[in-house]
Design a protein around this motif. Structure first.
Motif, PDB file in Angstrom:
ATOM      1  N   HIS A  60       0.805  -1.226   0.000  1.00 46.30           N
ATOM      2  CA  HIS A  60       0.000   0.000   0.000  1.00 46.30           C
ATOM      3  C   HIS A  60       0.837   1.275   0.000  1.00 46.30           C
ATOM      4  CE1 HIS A  60      -3.735  -2.219   0.625  1.00 46.30           C
ATOM      5  NE2 HIS A  60      -3.040  -2.996   1.425  1.00 46.30           N
ATOM      6  N   PHE A  61       2.087   1.184   0.419  1.00 45.82           N
ATOM      7  CA  PHE A  61       2.967   2.354   0.515  1.00 45.82           C
ATOM      8  C   PHE A  61       4.340   1.985  -0.042  1.00 45.82           C
ATOM      9  CE2 PHE A  61      -0.122   2.397   3.925  1.00 45.82           C
ATOM     10  CZ  PHE A  61      -0.713   3.639   3.749  1.00 45.82           C
ATOM     11  N   GLN A  62       4.907   2.843  -0.862  1.00 43.44           N
ATOM     12  CA  GLN A  62       6.187   2.545  -1.492  1.00 43.44           C
ATOM     13  C   GLN A  62       7.349   2.573  -0.510  1.00 43.44           C
ATOM     14  OE1 GLN A  62       6.799   5.119  -4.836  1.00 43.44           O
ATOM     15  NE2 GLN A  62       5.013   4.361  -5.938  1.00 43.44           N
ATOM     16  N   SER A  63       7.214   3.359   0.556  1.00 45.70           N
ATOM     17  CA  SER A  63       8.318   3.512   1.496  1.00 45.70           C
ATOM     18  C   SER A  63       7.783   3.963   2.856  1.00 45.70           C
ATOM     19  CB  SER A  63       9.312   4.557   0.980  1.00 45.70           C
ATOM     20  OG  SER A  63       8.686   5.834   0.937  1.00 45.70           O
ATOM     21  N   LYS A  64       8.650   3.909   3.839  1.00 46.73           N
ATOM     22  CA  LYS A  64       8.296   4.424   5.166  1.00 46.73           C
ATOM     23  C   LYS A  64       8.022   5.922   5.078  1.00 46.73           C
ATOM     24  CE  LYS A  64      10.096   5.027   9.833  1.00 46.73           C
ATOM     25  NZ  LYS A  64      11.302   5.017  10.656  1.00 46.73           N
ATOM     26  N   ASP A  65       8.776   6.639   4.232  1.00 44.50           N
ATOM     27  CA  ASP A  65       8.550   8.078   4.054  1.00 44.50           C
ATOM     28  C   ASP A  65       7.142   8.364   3.538  1.00 44.50           C
ATOM     29  OD1 ASP A  65      11.071   8.728   4.918  1.00 44.50           O
ATOM     30  OD2 ASP A  65      11.891   9.077   2.920  1.00 44.50           O
ATOM     31  N   GLU A  66       6.726   7.596   2.520  1.00 42.86           N
ATOM     32  CA  GLU A  66       5.385   7.798   1.983  1.00 42.86           C
ATOM     33  C   GLU A  66       4.331   7.506   3.048  1.00 42.86           C
ATOM     34  OE1 GLU A  66       2.250   6.178  -1.393  1.00 42.86           O
ATOM     35  OE2 GLU A  66       4.300   5.436  -1.441  1.00 42.86           O
ATOM     36  N   LEU A  67       4.532   6.442   3.810  1.00 44.85           N
ATOM     37  CA  LEU A  67       3.599   6.115   4.892  1.00 44.85           C
ATOM     38  C   LEU A  67       3.581   7.230   5.928  1.00 44.85           C
ATOM     39  CD1 LEU A  67       1.682   4.340   6.512  1.00 44.85           C
ATOM     40  CD2 LEU A  67       3.676   3.027   7.302  1.00 44.85           C
ATOM     41  N   ALA A  68       4.741   7.778   6.266  1.00 45.30           N
ATOM     42  CA  ALA A  68       4.810   8.849   7.262  1.00 45.30           C
ATOM     43  C   ALA A  68       4.025  10.076   6.805  1.00 45.30           C
ATOM     44  CB  ALA A  68       6.255   9.221   7.550  1.00 45.30           C
ATOM     45  N   LEU A  69       4.170  10.453   5.541  1.00 47.31           N
ATOM     46  CA  LEU A  69       3.452  11.622   5.027  1.00 47.31           C
ATOM     47  C   LEU A  69       1.947  11.392   5.039  1.00 47.31           C
ATOM     48  CD1 LEU A  69       5.783  12.553   2.040  1.00 47.31           C
ATOM     49  CD2 LEU A  69       5.436  13.883   4.125  1.00 47.31           C
ATOM     50  N   GLN A  70       1.532  10.204   4.584  1.00 51.54           N
ATOM     51  CA  GLN A  70       0.091   9.923   4.560  1.00 51.54           C
ATOM     52  C   GLN A  70      -0.477   9.754   5.971  1.00 51.54           C
ATOM     53  OE1 GLN A  70      -1.534   7.247   1.614  1.00 51.54           O
ATOM     54  NE2 GLN A  70       0.176   7.634   0.223  1.00 51.54           N
ATOM     55  N   ALA A  71       0.318   9.192   6.872  1.00 50.14           N
ATOM     56  CA  ALA A  71      -0.132   9.042   8.263  1.00 50.14           C
ATOM     57  C   ALA A  71      -0.264  10.406   8.921  1.00 50.14           C
ATOM     58  CB  ALA A  71       0.838   8.156   9.044  1.00 50.14           C
ATOM     59  N   PHE A  72       0.651  11.321   8.623  1.00 52.51           N
ATOM     60  CA  PHE A  72       0.556  12.687   9.139  1.00 52.51           C
ATOM     61  C   PHE A  72      -0.720  13.347   8.615  1.00 52.51           C
ATOM     62  CE2 PHE A  72       1.440  17.260   8.436  1.00 52.51           C
ATOM     63  CZ  PHE A  72       1.496  17.661   9.759  1.00 52.51           C
ATOM     64  N   ASP A  73      -0.973  13.220   7.306  1.00 55.28           N
ATOM     65  CA  ASP A  73      -2.197  13.783   6.725  1.00 55.28           C
ATOM     66  C   ASP A  73      -3.440  13.183   7.384  1.00 55.28           C
ATOM     67  OD1 ASP A  73      -0.644  15.290   4.991  1.00 55.28           O
ATOM     68  OD2 ASP A  73      -0.955  13.966   3.275  1.00 55.28           O
ATOM     69  N   TYR A  74      -3.401  11.886   7.642  1.00 59.60           N
ATOM     70  CA  TYR A  74      -4.517  11.198   8.300  1.00 59.60           C
ATOM     71  C   TYR A  74      -4.748  11.784   9.694  1.00 59.60           C
ATOM     72  CZ  TYR A  74      -7.187   7.350  10.398  1.00 59.60           C
ATOM     73  OH  TYR A  74      -8.141   6.597  11.053  1.00 59.60           O
ATOM     74  N   ALA A  75      -3.670  11.959  10.464  1.00 56.94           N
ATOM     75  CA  ALA A  75      -3.784  12.498  11.825  1.00 56.94           C
ATOM     76  C   ALA A  75      -4.305  13.930  11.797  1.00 56.94           C
ATOM     77  CB  ALA A  75      -2.432  12.427  12.533  1.00 56.94           C
ATOM     78  N   VAL A  76      -3.796  14.724  10.873  1.00 58.77           N
ATOM     79  CA  VAL A  76      -4.237  16.118  10.758  1.00 58.77           C
ATOM     80  C   VAL A  76      -5.711  16.174  10.370  1.00 58.77           C
ATOM     81  CG1 VAL A  76      -3.984  18.213   9.348  1.00 58.77           C
ATOM     82  CG2 VAL A  76      -1.965  17.106  10.336  1.00 58.77           C
TER      83      VAL A  76
END
Length: 197
Positions: A46-62
């Motif tokens: 679902h995510f190409q990298s930990k960085d991509e997951l971090a950005l999307q997880a941040f957006d999710y939290a926000v």
């Protein structure tokens, strides 16, 4: 929602809380696997990298915080009521946090300061939108005569956000909500005395 979308949502939900409590650097792929119950391939499906997951997880939290703002501002038209609604989101987070670990914007801004420029840029974008929200409330309030005409919207946004976020940090550091409660009380008085005509 498809099974794949449900899995991605689950990963974002769990990873957002993990990053918000342990930090991006402090959370390993093994930690993400542990909290999601998925293997590495299931995550990277679902995510190409930990960085991509971090950005999307941040957006999710926000987005969880933004939902609270929308709810707090719904049906409030007067500028003072809207400012109090924004402050009320922080008040509600004392006993009922939107996401485990506190304010995702504060946590991400502190952690990404020098170590993760893309995440830092994303945090700046969110902060810009928050400052813009406060400024627009004040500008409309000035236009309607609900806020004193000499008030500087950007200055109020800076003071309001800095005071609330600083109080969140102190409350977390001391594990005592009194710091946030004091900041909220101060802002309530500030709005009544300094901003209202």
């Amino acid at each position: 929602m498809s099974k794949g979308e449900e899995t991605k949502e689950k990963i974002l939900h769990k990873a957002a809380a993990l990053f918000n409590t342990q930090g991006y650097a402090g959370a390993s792929i093994s930690d993400i696997m542990r909290v999601t119950g998925l293997k590495k391939g299931g995550i990277y499906n679902h995510f190409q990298s930990k960085d991509e997951l971090a950005l999307q997880a941040f957006d999710y939290a926000v987005d969880l915080i933004k939902q609270r703002y929308r709810g707090a501002l719904k049906n409030k038209r007067h500028a003072v009521e809207r400012l109090q609604g924004i402050i009320g989101v922080f008040r509600a987070n004392i006993d009922n946090p939107a996401i485990e670990g506190g304010c995702p914007l504060l946590n991400t801004a502190v952690e990404s300061d020098d170590a993760h420029p893309i995440l830092r840029q994303r945090a700046q974008m969110v902060m810009d939108s928050w400052r813009d929200m406060v400024c627009k409330v004040i500008q409309k309030g000035i236009a309607r005569g609900e806020i004193r005409p000499h008030v500087n919207p950007d200055e109020v946004a800076s003071v309001m956000i800095s005071l609330l976020e600083g109080a969140v940090m102190m409350s977390k550091l001391y594990d005592d909500s009194i710091h946030l409660e004091r900041a909220i009380e101060h802002l309530d008085n500030y709005i009544k005395v300094e901003l209202q005509p």
